[in-house]
Design a protein around this motif. Structure first.
Motif, short mmCIF file in Angstrom:
data_model
loop_
_atom_site.label_atom_id
_atom_site.label_comp_id
_atom_site.label_asym_id
_atom_site.label_seq_id
_atom_site.Cartn_x
_atom_site.Cartn_y
_atom_site.Cartn_z
N ASP A 160 0.84 -1.19 0.00
CA ASP A 160 0.00 0.00 0.00
C ASP A 160 0.88 1.26 0.00
OD1 ASP A 160 -1.51 2.15 0.80
OD2 ASP A 160 -2.34 1.20 2.58
N GLY B 272 9.70 -10.85 -2.42
CA GLY B 272 8.72 -10.59 -3.46
C GLY B 272 9.38 -9.82 -4.59
N GLY C 186 7.59 -7.33 -6.47
CA GLY C 186 6.89 -6.12 -6.84
C GLY C 186 5.58 -6.37 -7.55
N ALA C 187 4.54 -6.69 -6.82
CA ALA C 187 3.20 -6.81 -7.39
C ALA C 187 2.22 -6.60 -6.24
CB ALA C 187 2.99 -8.16 -8.04
N VAL D 139 -0.90 -6.96 -6.09
CA VAL D 139 -1.94 -7.99 -5.98
C VAL D 139 -1.48 -9.15 -5.09
CG1 VAL D 139 -1.29 -9.28 -8.05
CG2 VAL D 139 -3.68 -9.27 -7.32
N CYS D 140 -0.17 -9.29 -4.91
CA CYS D 140 0.34 -10.38 -4.07
C CYS D 140 0.04 -10.18 -2.59
CB CYS D 140 1.84 -10.58 -4.29
SG CYS D 140 2.19 -11.31 -5.89
N SER E 247 2.80 -16.67 -5.95
CA SER E 247 4.10 -16.04 -6.07
C SER E 247 5.16 -16.82 -5.30
CB SER E 247 4.03 -14.59 -5.57
OG SER E 247 5.25 -13.94 -5.77
N ARG F 63 3.35 -16.48 -11.71
CA ARG F 63 2.77 -15.15 -11.77
C ARG F 63 1.78 -15.04 -10.60
NH1 ARG F 63 2.53 -12.87 -17.20
NH2 ARG F 63 0.41 -12.16 -16.89
N GLY F 64 1.79 -13.87 -9.94
CA GLY F 64 0.97 -13.74 -8.74
C GLY F 64 -0.50 -13.47 -9.04
N MET F 65 -1.19 -14.46 -9.57
CA MET F 65 -2.62 -14.28 -9.89
C MET F 65 -3.48 -14.96 -8.84
SD MET F 65 -2.40 -13.28 -13.46
CE MET F 65 -3.41 -14.11 -14.64
N PHE G 251 -2.79 3.71 -10.18
CA PHE G 251 -2.08 2.66 -9.44
C PHE G 251 -2.75 1.30 -9.64
CE2 PHE G 251 -1.34 0.08 -5.67
CZ PHE G 251 0.03 0.16 -5.51
N GLU H 272 -1.65 -2.23 -11.46
CA GLU H 272 -1.43 -3.40 -10.61
C GLU H 272 -2.46 -4.51 -10.82
OE1 GLU H 272 1.18 -4.01 -8.88
OE2 GLU H 272 2.13 -2.04 -9.02
N CYS I 244 -4.03 -7.67 -12.10
CA CYS I 244 -3.30 -8.80 -12.69
C CYS I 244 -3.86 -9.15 -14.06
CB CYS I 244 -3.33 -10.00 -11.75
SG CYS I 244 -4.86 -10.97 -11.84
#
Lengths: 168, 583
Positions: free
Chosen positions: B186, B265, B267-268, B270-271, B280, B285-287, B436, B440, B442
């Protein structure tokens, strides 16, 4: 394997990467860690690097490319000697990060994601460095490590960058 | 005697390392080389860094603030050698109140102990909670204590911690995982960074207690790569804890095995969502994926997994040592304990503030933060980051707890509090957050992927003076659909910054769209610069103007050609007579 990949792999021996690949061989789910180490070594992830990791670890280049492009940390292009990470967090935005970006762009002639012609600086806007009380903030990553500059003004950011350039 | 220099990221950015070097040098020069110089984490008064504490034995003798390297000599010569407190560098009474008005549980050690020394952590009662839990309590007993405490997840959603632990405990599996979400994504929140940098052992201890409760033998900390200092200190702490037998096999002879490793991490945002974080961790991929199954059932490598945030874990050792009731005695009926807030933006005294839940917003912003920078007018406070919203000044009596903040349309979130003044444009803030979340997203759900993009385009048009009748209604319609049509928390909350600014600052949207005015004078396309009669004709502005838009004879009032003007504001900055009017 296609001709391209074969040619690419033979061009470099990736000696520095070998211990990393050995360390993570057989450990499932290590792709992100491997890419982070590879980027630390080479500064970015070239097509050759991706293909090499693919061949050695048995992961398809498509999958590696997918992961590399998903995360903002990974770069597919080379960067300059110093990476300017300009914070675009909320506190920095409210305290005028846009003006600082303008000052950097004016002074160095590069926009977000670009590198100066002399390969000295690359500018990257980043989400938040977590130094919100010192907003606006930038972190500069270079051969000497990371250095953070806070309470930036149009003048102080130029001074800081000139100071770094003067190091030679 | 001992000298301690605050070295969180903020302190270091303010030059604390140079101050430390200079202190060491000056002490050696004065023949006081036996006085030790140590480091500590961030005490939270970020606006006063670098901070230097002088200890006489165990007692804090003086706290010096804004100690630039050139002031090291004064402290060494005056206080350490001369025995006299250096009054002019001392923290002021009002600045001391910044800390004394707080109630510190999570930040109990940050800024006081050396984060790189497990002995100092143990000396203040560290690892006693873990000892108590694993040698004298059952896993169910630990969970019961957490239930009594009423602790809710500090990462954003505010879900009861005991409930999650209980679910993970009740799911059978040959292997379970305790995961810490330290991917503080955040923008505008830095409480987790402070704990990681200032008191890493409290996190490790909290994770080990949680691990014992759910039956996990392995812990993983998923930490942002953007926090290099935090990673370095965590690595040191884990090494020390293993050496002391606080992590590893058969901890304290109890038969309980638990070890922790770090995963950086990449840098995402959504993670921060649990299932994306797990993807992740597995190198994907951090989906996010659909829930159920919840991670407590099928998480990391399909094993029962519990995920909590850094601040949540940092509370745990205190709760086990002091008892759940002591924790529940603080806060409100439904929001127990304390919460750490990262106070930043247009605030006089920014930093980390830990207060019991339920304190009115204005007590935090004015009582502790001392109000708005440059005595401007308080307009709003943004809470909850990209998932939260802007609370207007009129609602500053709102108690800060999960229920009341949610009622305003914002959320407590991870605790970012960005204060805004009259110069902050609320439409631009909405645009900022949508920019932002759009980046971000996904991309898995259409509504989130395309909807945030469409909303951003509309907001960009409005701030560029190209807003049209119907835009506000279109934004509202899109917002509802994105919330309904998105699978994970990112999409479900992404429209919140827009909805709250429309709810409380609709007039600003209307001014932009219908009157082509930005009342905060921020949006470039909607402001004009003119020269008033204060102009002395010094010609400075016309020389600074990059597009040659300012004309006028020497000693005569100048004029700006509005067609040429690009509204860069350089004339305004250059003018020594405040003769440039921004409207």
């Amino acid at each position: 394997m296609c001709d391209n990949c074969g040619a690419a792999v033979s061009r470099s021996d990736f000696k520095e990467l070998e211990p990393v690949l050995k360390k993570y061989a057989g450990i499932e789910g290590s792709l992100i860690s491997i890419l982070q180490k590879a980027q630390d070594i080479y500064g970015y992830l070239s097509l050759e690097t991706i293909n090499y990791i693919s061949a050695r670890m048995g992961i398809t280049p498509a999958k590696i490319y997918g992961v590399a492009t998903f995360y903002t940390q990974f770069r597919l292009e080379p960067i300059g000697e110093y990476l300017i990470m300009l914070c675009q967090g909320t506190a920095c935005h409210v305290n005028g990060a846009a003006l600082i970006e303008e000052a950097i762009t004016d002074h160095l002639g590069i926009a977000d994601g670009e590198t100066t012609e002399d390969n000295k600086f690359t500018l990257n806007n980043v989400a938040c460095l977590g130094c919100c009380s010192l907003a606006p903030v930038m972190m500069v990553k270079g051969p000497e490590g990371e250095e953070t500059f806070g309470n930036l003004t149009k003048e102080s950011v130029v001074k800081a960058l000139d100071g770094i350039r003067a190091r030679g | 005697m001992k000298v301690v220099v605050g070295q969180g990221s903020c302190g270091i950015a303010s030059g604390a390392r140079k101050t430390e070097d200079e202190l060491v040098r000056k002490l050696a020069e004065s023949g006081m080389g036996d006085v030790t110089v140590e480091k500590t984490g961030c005490v939270g008064n970020c606006y006063l860094e670098p901070i230097v504490d002088v200890y006489d034995g165990e007692k804090l003798a003086a706290r010096y603030v804004r100690v630039s390297p050139d002031k090291a000599e004064q402290i060494v010569e005056g206080h350490i050698k001369g025995g006299k407190v250096v009054e002019e560098l001392l923290i002021s009474k009002t600045d001391e109140e910044f800390l004394s008005k707080q109630e510190r549980i999570v930040l109990r050690n940050a800024g006081y102990i050396n984060p790189e020394s497990i002995d100092e952590y143990i000396a203040v009662g560290g690892y006693e909670g873990l000892r108590k839990a694993i040698t004298s309590m059952t896993p169910d007993g630990v969970i019961e204590e957490m239930k009594v405490s009423g602790l809710r997840g500090r990462g954003g959603a505010g879900f009861p911690t005991w409930f999650k632990w209980n679910a993970a405990k009740n799911n059978r599996g040959d292997k379970k995982y305790m995961v810490c979400n330290a991917d503080e994504g955040d923008p505008g929140a830095f409480m987790d960074r402070s704990v990681l940098e200032g008191d890493p052992h409290s996190l490790l201890e909290g994770m080990a207690i949680g691990g014992y409760a759910i039956g996990a033998s392995e812990g993983v900390i998923y930490v942002r790569a953007e926090y290099p200092l935090a990673i370095a200190r965590l690595e040191i702490a884990i090494g020390q804890a293993r050496e002391k037998g606080c992590l590893g096999k058969d901890i304290f002879g109890s038969g309980f095995d638990f070890d922790i490793r770090i995963k950086a991490g990449a840098g995402a945002f959504v993670c921060g969502e649990e299932t994306a974080l797990i993807a992740s961790l597995e190198g994907e991929r951090g989906m996010p994926r659909l829930k159920p199954p919840f991670p407590a059932e099928k998480g990391f490598w399909q094993k029962p997994t519990n995920i909590n945030n850094v601040e949540t874990f940092a509370n745990v050792p205190w709760i086990i040592t002091s008892g759940g009731e002591a924790f529940a005695a603080m806060g409100t009926d439904k929001s127990k304990g304390t919460k750490v807030f990262a106070l930043a933006g247009k605030i006089k005294k920014g930093g980390l503030v830990e207060v019991p839940m339920g304190l009115p917003l204005k007590d935090v912003i004015f009582g502790i933060g001392d109000g708005i920078k440059n005595d401007k007018e308080f307009k709003a406070v943004q809470m909850g980051g990209p998932s939260g919203g802007c609370i207007p000044a009129a609602l500053s009596d709102t108690p800060v707890d999960y229920e009341n903040i949610t009622k305003t349309g914002a959320i407590v979130g991870s605790g970012g509090m960005i204060v805004m003044d009259e110069d902050t444009c609320m439409v631009d803030m909405a645009r900022y957050f949508l920019d932002f979340t759009r980046k971000e997203s996904c991309g898995k759900c259409n509504y989130c992927r395309l909807g945030t993009k469409r909303m951003l385009e509309i907001l960009e048009r409005i701030t560029q003076g190209k807003g049209e009748d119907g835009d506000i209604e279109l934004l509202e319609e899109l917002a509802v659909k994105i919330k309904d049509g998105s699978m994970c928390g990112l999409g479900q909350t992404a429209p919140n910054p827009v909805l709250t600014t429309i709810r409380y600052f609709r007039n600003e949207y209307e001014d932009h769209i219908y009157n082509k005015k930005c009342t905060a004078h921020y949006c470039k396309s909607l402001i004009t610069f003119t020269i008033t009669d204060k102009c002395t004709g010094c010609t400075l502005c016309s020389r600074k103007c990059p597009v040659d838009a300012i004309k006028g004879d020497r000693k005569q009032k100048h004029e700006i050609d509005q067609d040429k003007c690009i509204r860069c504001g350089r004339c305004e900055e250059a003018c020594n007579f405040s003769a440039i009017l921004r409207d």
